[in-house]
Structures are given as C-alpha cells and as structure tokens.
Design a protein around this motif. Structure first.
Motif, mmCIF file in Angstrom:
data_model
loop_
_atom_site.group_PDB
_atom_site.id
_atom_site.type_symbol
_atom_site.label_atom_id
_atom_site.label_comp_id
_atom_site.label_asym_id
_atom_site.label_seq_id
_atom_site.Cartn_x
_atom_site.Cartn_y
_atom_site.Cartn_z
ATOM 1 N N ASP A 50 64.538 -23.690 2.237
ATOM 2 C CA ASP A 50 65.819 -23.869 2.917
ATOM 3 C C ASP A 50 66.454 -22.531 3.275
ATOM 4 O OD1 ASP A 50 65.421 -26.574 2.624
ATOM 5 O OD2 ASP A 50 66.819 -26.785 0.944
ATOM 6 N N LEU A 51 66.416 -21.584 2.366
ATOM 7 C CA LEU A 51 67.008 -20.271 2.623
ATOM 8 C C LEU A 51 66.246 -19.528 3.713
ATOM 9 C CD1 LEU A 51 67.749 -19.310 -1.065
ATOM 10 C CD2 LEU A 51 69.461 -19.752 0.716
ATOM 11 N N ASN A 52 64.939 -19.702 3.768
ATOM 12 C CA ASN A 52 64.135 -19.066 4.800
ATOM 13 C C ASN A 52 64.609 -19.467 6.196
ATOM 14 O OD1 ASN A 52 61.834 -17.669 5.977
ATOM 15 N ND2 ASN A 52 61.012 -19.721 6.322
ATOM 16 N N GLN A 53 65.038 -20.697 6.345
ATOM 17 C CA GLN A 53 65.507 -21.190 7.642
ATOM 18 C C GLN A 53 66.831 -20.566 8.058
ATOM 19 O OE1 GLN A 53 65.446 -25.421 6.987
ATOM 20 N NE2 GLN A 53 63.228 -25.526 7.116
ATOM 21 N N MET A 54 67.567 -19.986 7.116
ATOM 22 C CA MET A 54 68.864 -19.369 7.405
ATOM 23 C C MET A 54 68.785 -17.849 7.466
ATOM 24 S SD MET A 54 71.411 -21.701 5.072
ATOM 25 C CE MET A 54 70.587 -21.367 3.535
ATOM 26 N N ARG A 55 67.604 -17.303 7.347
ATOM 27 C CA ARG A 55 67.417 -15.851 7.303
ATOM 28 C C ARG A 55 67.947 -15.179 8.568
ATOM 29 N NH1 ARG A 55 62.041 -15.767 6.783
ATOM 30 N NH2 ARG A 55 61.816 -15.438 8.977
ATOM 31 N N PRO A 56 68.731 -14.091 8.424
ATOM 32 C CA PRO A 56 69.236 -13.371 9.601
ATOM 33 C C PRO A 56 68.094 -12.777 10.431
ATOM 34 C CG PRO A 56 70.415 -12.696 7.618
ATOM 35 C CD PRO A 56 69.244 -13.533 7.179
ATOM 36 N N SER A 57 68.333 -12.586 11.710
ATOM 37 C CA SER A 57 67.287 -12.077 12.602
ATOM 38 C C SER A 57 66.876 -10.641 12.274
ATOM 39 C CB SER A 57 67.743 -12.164 14.059
ATOM 40 O OG SER A 57 68.905 -11.391 14.243
ATOM 41 N N ASN A 58 67.743 -9.876 11.626
ATOM 42 C CA ASN A 58 67.391 -8.488 11.287
ATOM 43 C C ASN A 58 66.805 -8.346 9.874
ATOM 44 O OD1 ASN A 58 70.030 -9.088 10.352
ATOM 45 N ND2 ASN A 58 70.559 -6.920 10.257
ATOM 46 N N TRP A 59 66.472 -9.490 9.224
ATOM 47 C CA TRP A 59 65.737 -9.447 7.968
ATOM 48 C C TRP A 59 64.350 -8.910 8.285
ATOM 49 C CZ3 TRP A 59 61.161 -11.809 6.540
ATOM 50 C CH2 TRP A 59 60.865 -11.859 5.167
ATOM 51 N N VAL A 65 75.174 -5.418 9.351
ATOM 52 C CA VAL A 65 74.543 -4.328 10.089
ATOM 53 C C VAL A 65 73.636 -4.910 11.169
ATOM 54 C CG1 VAL A 65 74.644 -2.727 8.126
ATOM 55 C CG2 VAL A 65 72.607 -4.142 8.451
ATOM 56 N N SER A 66 73.280 -4.072 12.143
ATOM 57 C CA SER A 66 72.432 -4.569 13.228
ATOM 58 C C SER A 66 70.979 -4.109 13.098
ATOM 59 C CB SER A 66 72.989 -4.125 14.582
ATOM 60 O OG SER A 66 73.073 -2.711 14.638
ATOM 61 N N HIS A 67 70.718 -3.146 12.232
ATOM 62 C CA HIS A 67 69.349 -2.638 12.066
ATOM 63 C C HIS A 67 68.563 -3.497 11.072
ATOM 64 C CE1 HIS A 67 71.918 -0.424 9.166
ATOM 65 N NE2 HIS A 67 70.956 -0.767 8.330
ATOM 66 N N PRO A 68 67.236 -3.322 11.030
ATOM 67 C CA PRO A 68 66.413 -4.087 10.091
ATOM 68 C C PRO A 68 66.788 -3.806 8.641
ATOM 69 C CG PRO A 68 65.041 -3.068 11.764
ATOM 70 C CD PRO A 68 66.416 -2.493 11.919
ATOM 71 N N VAL A 69 66.761 -4.855 7.818
ATOM 72 C CA VAL A 69 67.097 -4.742 6.399
ATOM 73 C C VAL A 69 65.976 -5.383 5.574
ATOM 74 C CG1 VAL A 69 68.733 -5.384 4.589
ATOM 75 C CG2 VAL A 69 69.578 -4.786 6.868
ATOM 76 N N TYR A 70 65.573 -4.681 4.534
ATOM 77 C CA TYR A 70 64.544 -5.135 3.607
ATOM 78 C C TYR A 70 65.226 -5.657 2.344
ATOM 79 C CZ TYR A 70 61.746 -2.457 6.807
ATOM 80 O OH TYR A 70 61.164 -1.996 7.959
ATOM 81 N N ASN A 128 56.236 -14.793 10.206
ATOM 82 C CA ASN A 128 56.362 -13.579 9.403
ATOM 83 C C ASN A 128 55.490 -13.606 8.158
ATOM 84 O OD1 ASN A 128 58.469 -12.204 10.941
ATOM 85 N ND2 ASN A 128 59.729 -13.941 10.353
ATOM 86 N N LYS A 129 54.267 -14.066 8.283
ATOM 87 C CA LYS A 129 53.392 -14.209 7.117
ATOM 88 C C LYS A 129 53.149 -12.884 6.405
ATOM 89 C CE LYS A 129 51.090 -18.417 8.291
ATOM 90 N NZ LYS A 129 49.909 -19.153 8.527
ATOM 91 N N ASN A 130 53.171 -11.794 7.124
ATOM 92 C CA ASN A 130 52.915 -10.488 6.519
ATOM 93 C C ASN A 130 54.197 -9.769 6.148
ATOM 94 O OD1 ASN A 130 50.144 -10.879 6.881
ATOM 95 N ND2 ASN A 130 50.266 -10.142 8.972
ATOM 96 N N ARG A 131 55.247 -10.512 5.862
ATOM 97 C CA ARG A 131 56.540 -9.909 5.541
ATOM 98 C C ARG A 131 57.050 -10.307 4.169
ATOM 99 N NH1 ARG A 131 57.105 -5.471 8.204
ATOM 100 N NH2 ARG A 131 57.618 -5.673 10.370
ATOM 101 N N GLN A 138 74.913 -14.142 -0.577
ATOM 102 C CA GLN A 138 75.485 -12.793 -0.595
ATOM 103 C C GLN A 138 74.559 -11.812 0.112
ATOM 104 O OE1 GLN A 138 76.414 -11.552 -4.616
ATOM 105 N NE2 GLN A 138 77.346 -13.543 -5.081
ATOM 106 N N THR A 139 73.261 -11.954 -0.143
ATOM 107 C CA THR A 139 72.269 -11.090 0.497
ATOM 108 C C THR A 139 72.321 -11.244 2.013
ATOM 109 O OG1 THR A 139 70.829 -11.164 -1.441
ATOM 110 C CG2 THR A 139 69.791 -10.598 0.666
ATOM 111 N N MET A 140 72.333 -12.487 2.488
ATOM 112 C CA MET A 140 72.385 -12.728 3.935
ATOM 113 C C MET A 140 73.676 -12.192 4.541
ATOM 114 S SD MET A 140 70.523 -16.390 4.513
ATOM 115 C CE MET A 140 70.815 -17.232 2.972
ATOM 116 N N ALA A 141 74.777 -12.319 3.818
ATOM 117 C CA ALA A 141 76.057 -11.800 4.317
ATOM 118 C C ALA A 141 75.993 -10.279 4.461
ATOM 119 C CB ALA A 141 77.195 -12.207 3.385
ATOM 120 N N LEU A 142 75.397 -9.608 3.499
ATOM 121 C CA LEU A 142 75.252 -8.151 3.609
ATOM 122 C C LEU A 142 74.375 -7.783 4.800
ATOM 123 C CD1 LEU A 142 74.780 -7.039 -0.121
ATOM 124 C CD2 LEU A 142 76.762 -6.635 1.344
ATOM 125 N N ILE A 143 73.261 -8.471 4.959
ATOM 126 C CA ILE A 143 72.348 -8.174 6.067
ATOM 127 C C ILE A 143 73.065 -8.335 7.401
ATOM 128 C CG2 ILE A 143 70.251 -8.941 7.270
ATOM 129 C CD1 ILE A 143 69.124 -9.704 4.490
#
Length: 124
Positions: free
Chosen positions: A67-76, A41-46, A103-106, A33-38
């Motif tokens: 596994d979820l990290n590998q599917m993370r949207p590019s604007n995460w 939109v096209s801007h960065p999402v926290y 993204n170690k510092n994210r 659900q979180t990834m779908a929301l992200i």
C-alpha cells in the motif's frame, strides 16, 4: 519505536530507524513522515531504513509495504534496508518482484549503514 529524519544536510537521504518491537501503525506513521519529508524537496531522495535493532517484523508488513509503495513520491530514488536476517532479504525480494514493476532495481538489503551509503553513492 521508529524514528524518521534527514540523514544529510543536502536532504538527499531520509533515515528511518526501528528499534525493538514496533507495530504496523508505527511503521505506517513513520512511512507517512518519510514521504512528507521527500515531498519537501524536488531532487531525488534515498530512504535508508535501519531494522538492525528490530527484534521481529509485525504480521501484515508485506501488505503495508504494498500500500505504501503505491503512495511513493515521484522523487523517491531508492530504498535501502539495513538488516541482518534472511527474512528481511526475502521480504524485499518478494516486494520488488511483485509490487515494484518499474523500479525492481531500486530496493536493497544490506548488513550495515556503511554498505547502505555505498549503494547510495553508486546510484547517484
């Protein structure tokens, strides 16, 4: 139980709240659900994930996070976990060292929602 929704009108923060005991299936569904929301939109999402009302973490969570990290949207933009125990801090440290090469510092663990919002303000 885990709930997911936008935390701000600008749709720059998704808030995930886990309460009590929850399962890996619930976490996976909330993450989807979180990834779908992200992706709406096209801007960065926290992502602000509140585990402060969680009584325990299910076995196998690290593999699920991988596994979820590998599917993370590019604007995460970053993930901030609210938790009061050392286990969550250590889990995030392992996850960021092993699976977050670029993204170690994210990934962050904080003790309050206010601390989480401060990190987001700093990163923006």
């Amino acid at each position: 139980m885990i709930t997911v929704g936008w935390d701000d009108e600008a749709r720059t923060i998704v808030r995930m709240v886990a309460k009590g005991n929850w399962t890996l299936d619930e976490f996976r569904n909330a993450s989807y659900q979180t990834m779908a929301l992200i992706r709406t939109v096209s801007h960065p999402v926290y992502v602000l994930s509140d585990f402060s009302l969680t009584t325990s973490f299910p076995y196998g969570l690290l593999w699920q996070l991988r596994d979820l990290n590998q599917m993370r949207p590019s604007n995460w933009a970053a993930g901030i976990a609210i938790a009061q125990d050392n286990f969550a801090t250590k889990l995030v440290a392992v996850l960021s060292q092993v699976y977050m090469e670029r993204n170690k510092n994210r990934l962050f663990v904080v003790q309050s929602e206010a601390d989480g919002h401060q990190i987001i303000v700093h990163l923006k």
